[in-house]
Motif scaffolding. Structure first.
Motif, PDB file in Angstrom:
ATOM      1  N   THR A 333       0.836  -1.191   0.000  1.00 31.79           N
ATOM      2  CA  THR A 333       0.000   0.000   0.000  1.00 31.79           C
ATOM      3  C   THR A 333       0.874   1.245   0.000  1.00 31.79           C
ATOM      4  OG1 THR A 333      -1.766  -1.147   1.181  1.00 31.79           O
ATOM      5  CG2 THR A 333      -1.816   1.256   1.201  1.00 31.79           C
ATOM      6  N   LEU A 334       0.644   2.084  -0.997  1.00 31.05           N
ATOM      7  CA  LEU A 334       1.364   3.341  -1.147  1.00 31.05           C
ATOM      8  C   LEU A 334       0.390   4.488  -0.930  1.00 31.05           C
ATOM      9  CD1 LEU A 334       3.873   5.024  -2.133  1.00 31.05           C
ATOM     10  CD2 LEU A 334       2.889   4.830  -4.435  1.00 31.05           C
ATOM     11  N   THR A 335       0.723   5.412  -0.033  1.00 31.22           N
ATOM     12  CA  THR A 335      -0.109   6.583   0.229  1.00 31.22           C
ATOM     13  C   THR A 335       0.620   7.826  -0.246  1.00 31.22           C
ATOM     14  OG1 THR A 335      -1.130   5.534   2.148  1.00 31.22           O
ATOM     15  CG2 THR A 335      -1.306   7.927   1.988  1.00 31.22           C
ATOM     16  N   LEU A 336      -0.071   8.624  -1.062  1.00 32.23           N
ATOM     17  CA  LEU A 336       0.426   9.922  -1.491  1.00 32.23           C
ATOM     18  C   LEU A 336      -0.267  10.986  -0.650  1.00 32.23           C
ATOM     19  CD1 LEU A 336       0.357   9.577  -5.401  1.00 32.23           C
ATOM     20  CD2 LEU A 336       2.162   8.918  -3.802  1.00 32.23           C
ATOM     21  N   HIS A 337       0.505  11.778   0.069  1.00 36.02           N
ATOM     22  CA  HIS A 337      -0.043  12.845   0.898  1.00 36.02           C
ATOM     23  C   HIS A 337      -0.142  14.136   0.082  1.00 36.02           C
ATOM     24  CE1 HIS A 337       0.338  10.386   4.565  1.00 36.02           C
ATOM     25  NE2 HIS A 337       1.475   9.958   4.020  1.00 36.02           N
ATOM     26  N   ASN A 338      -1.009  15.035   0.541  1.00 33.11           N
ATOM     27  CA  ASN A 338      -1.200  16.329  -0.123  1.00 33.11           C
ATOM     28  C   ASN A 338      -1.581  16.151  -1.595  1.00 33.11           C
ATOM     29  OD1 ASN A 338      -0.377  17.402   2.328  1.00 33.11           O
ATOM     30  ND2 ASN A 338       1.729  17.702   1.668  1.00 33.11           N
ATOM     31  N   THR A 339      -2.371  15.107  -1.856  1.00 32.38           N
ATOM     32  CA  THR A 339      -2.730  14.753  -3.231  1.00 32.38           C
ATOM     33  C   THR A 339      -4.223  14.476  -3.318  1.00 32.38           C
ATOM     34  OG1 THR A 339      -0.549  13.748  -3.556  1.00 32.38           O
ATOM     35  CG2 THR A 339      -2.248  13.139  -5.134  1.00 32.38           C
ATOM     36  N   THR A 340      -4.823  14.901  -4.431  1.00 33.69           N
ATOM     37  CA  THR A 340      -6.245  14.651  -4.698  1.00 33.69           C
ATOM     38  C   THR A 340      -6.372  13.923  -6.031  1.00 33.69           C
ATOM     39  OG1 THR A 340      -6.869  16.665  -3.522  1.00 33.69           O
ATOM     40  CG2 THR A 340      -8.517  15.710  -5.009  1.00 33.69           C
ATOM     41  N   ALA A 341      -7.148  12.847  -6.026  1.00 25.31           N
ATOM     42  CA  ALA A 341      -7.282  12.031  -7.235  1.00 25.31           C
ATOM     43  C   ALA A 341      -8.284  12.635  -8.207  1.00 25.31           C
ATOM     44  CB  ALA A 341      -7.717  10.617  -6.851  1.00 25.31           C
ATOM     45  N   GLN A 342      -7.884  12.636  -9.482  1.00 27.02           N
ATOM     46  CA  GLN A 342      -8.790  12.904 -10.606  1.00 27.02           C
ATOM     47  C   GLN A 342      -8.666  11.761 -11.609  1.00 27.02           C
ATOM     48  OE1 GLN A 342      -7.728  16.751 -12.201  1.00 27.02           O
ATOM     49  NE2 GLN A 342      -8.601  17.883 -10.466  1.00 27.02           N
TER      50      GLN A 342
END
Length: 595
Positions: A333-342
């Motif tokens: 599991t990889l989490t990207l912080h300060n990111t919003t998915a489109q």
């Protein structure tokens, strides 16, 4: 480029040197103390005396006979310590040695008269917080005192704390002494405040009143309230930024931040900076700039591609954001912080390691990608930024080939310590860990080569390597498996006579199965005691590029186990068992189906 050793270089050294060690273990040498060193200081309530003498005749400590000695004459009794200097006189036949050990207190400083205890005022370093955050103060002062602190336009009363519970240091688990410790310190005063006014509030002034007498003392740390509209941005300049849960090395490590990672700074404490996703990092590992807005990114499409012995997943981003990794039994599991998915689409063909991938926006500014893997065993990964694109590389299992069981498998062996600057633990005769681990590692090397493995060594001689040098070699070589070879010792309050056995240490979940399997295999095959399997934040267990395990193959300081450690035949048996254990594990691991 770092130098590392490969294949058959120096392969014959082990057998030649091993025979010389037997006489060391059984030498009828004069009375000798290997530990503690001269003028040793400790906070422990006891100390073990590691040493040896000819087997004939008693060894006495202050007139008392040491009852437990190995057949070769080695000993390691634990003796109690009083605060201050302790003198131990050891005698054997007509020989005498004097050992001096000073026990110092580990208790907090005590106030003298109507004063604060020296060095007890906190914060002791400059700190910065956002408006509305708690800012806490502490002091040690006499009982029944009235204590307060003034900062800005506020005066904050500090109240005595009772029923405090302290935790022992992390290494206490090594001696099974990690229980919480109730502490009754009525002299410990604490209090907190919040502030809305932006700017430098200066140094807090502490005030103590007792029996009609009042004293004041300035704190060392200055307090600043940050302006949320002025954004300070940290860019990671280190090869791998060490993110932690708090502002010192006492706090736990989080997923390292790839070079180039950018995040807003939301707090400071001394030389540490708090990043907007919650982690702390040293100021020396970042470059600080001022921006108009915090670094934020969206993510749309992304793709996976096979590149040689790994699958690379490339995430195009607008800026390099902080990342976190969590490995499960058959998930990554990889989490990207300060990111919003489109995201509406991504490319993932049939892949050697990835079964499928799903994602979700788990919180505002936090996108999580879960890779469901085809095997329970993960073989390593790397994370780095290429421009603003994050590249995750998941390594494929090694391809077994040929008629030998480890053909196609690369294994790195790291003989611990090295040179006169880093002896490691020493046995009762003074023989250093650094020498025996090199000999055993060369024996393991020979056994692995016979089974077809490609073998790398971090050192083939008495080389002085820092832990990071060894980590760099692992990252450069990218083996399928990395093993760091050591022998063990204990903190001063341990029991050297009654602690023995093989200990195994891992950090990343991808190394857990290997550590447990190899540990159990060695304990059962060699009929050795088990010291245990530990999750441990060690430099040589932290590499992510391969399953990395640190083996502590016995206790140098145990008088009886030391003889086993130094036995040439047992060394060969140990090396063969490690090689056989790796064969069995590799055969079972690569295609293990998930439960």
């Amino acid at each position: 480029m770092r130098t590392f050793w490969y294949g058959l270089v120096g392969a014959g050294v082990g057998y030649v040197s091993t025979f010389a060690l037997a006489s060391v273990a059984w030498a009828e040498q004069p009375l000798f103390i290997a530990y503690p060193p001269e003028n040793h200081q400790t906070t422990a309530a006891q100390i073990f005396l590691i040493g040896t003498a000819a087997p004939e005749g008693d060894v006495r400590v202050n007139g008392e006979v040491i009852e437990q000695r190995s057949p070769a004459g080695h000993f390691a009794p634990s003796v109690p310590l009083e605060l201050g200097e302790n003198i131990f006189t050891l005698t054997h036949q007509d020989q005498e040695l004097v050992v001096r050990v000073t026990r110092v207190t580990d208790q907090p400083p005590v106030p003298v008269g109507t004063n604060f205890a020296e060095g007890s005022l906190t914060p002791a370093v400059d700190l910065a917080r956002l408006p509305g955050e708690l800012i806490c103060f502490g002091a040690i002062a006499p009982p029944q005192a009235t204590v307060s602190v003034s900062l800005g336009n506020q005066t904050i009363p500090l109240q005595p704390q009772s029923g405090t519970v302290e935790l022992p240091p992390n290494y206490a688990i090594l001696t099974s002494q990690n229980q919480p410790i109730p502490v009754e310190i009525s002299e410990n005063y604490q209090g907190c405040m919040t502030a809305a006014n932006i700017g430098n509030l200066g140094q807090p002034q502490f005030q103590l009143t007792l029996n009609g007498e009042t004293i004041r003392e300035m704190g060392e740390g200055r307090v600043e309230i940050l302006n949320p509209a002025t954004v300070e941005i940290a860019t990671v300049t280190a090869d791998s930024g060490t993110a932690r849960t708090g502002p010192s090395t006492n706090y736990s490590r989080l997923t390292p931040l790839p070079q180039g990672t950018r995040a807003a700074i939301t707090g400071r404490e001394g030389d540490w900076l708090r990043l907007d996703y919650g982690a702390w990092i040293r100021a020396s590992e970042i470059e600080m700039t001022t921006g108009s807005v915090p670094p934020r990114s969206t993510i749309r499409s992304f793709r996976a591609r096979q590149q040689g012995d790994r699958t690379e997943v490339v995430f195009p981003l607008q800026t390099p954001v902080p990342v976190s990794v969590q490995q499960g039994r058959n998930t990554f599991t990889l989490t990207l912080h300060n990111t919003t998915a489109q995201t509406d689409t991504f490319l993932l063909n049939d892949d050697p390691v990835i079964e499928w991938l799903d994602w979700q926006q788990v919180a505002p500014g936090q996108v999580q990608y879960t890779f469901h893997l085809k095997s329970n065993q993960q073989w390593g990964y790397t994370l780095n930024y290429e421009g603003t694109s994050l590249v995750l590389a998941l390594r494929h299992p090694p391809e077994l080939r040929g008629d030998r069981p480890l053909q196609g498998v690369s294994i790195l062996l790291d003989p611990g310590h090295g040179s006169s600057e880093d002896l490691g633990a020493r046995g009762p005769t003074g023989y250093p860990e650094k020498d025996v681990v090199l000999i055993v590692s060369q024996l393991i090397q020979q056994e692995l080569l016979q089974r077809g493995a490609t073998v790398y060594m971090t050192r083939e001689g008495d080389d002085d390597l820092y832990p990071q040098d060894r980590v760099n070699i692992i990252n450069e070589v990218e083996p399928a498996i990395a093993l760091s070879i050591h022998y063990n010792a204990l903190p001063d309050d341990g029991d050297a006579v009654n602690t023995a056995g093989i200990g195994t240490f891992w950090y990343h979940p991808q190394a857990h199965n290997l550590s447990v399997f190899l540990h159990n295999y060695l304990v059962e095959t060699l009929d050795r005691p088990s010291y245990g399997v530990f999750w441990n934040n060690l430099a040589l267990t932290r590499p992510t590029v391969a399953p990395s395990v640190l083996l502590e193959l016995g206790f140098m300081i145990n008088p009886y186990e030391f003889e086993w450690i130094m036995d040439p035949e047992e060394q060969r048996r140990l090396a063969g068992a490690i090689a056989d254990g790796l064969v069995e594990w590799v055969r079972a691991s690569p295609n293990s189906p998930p439960n």
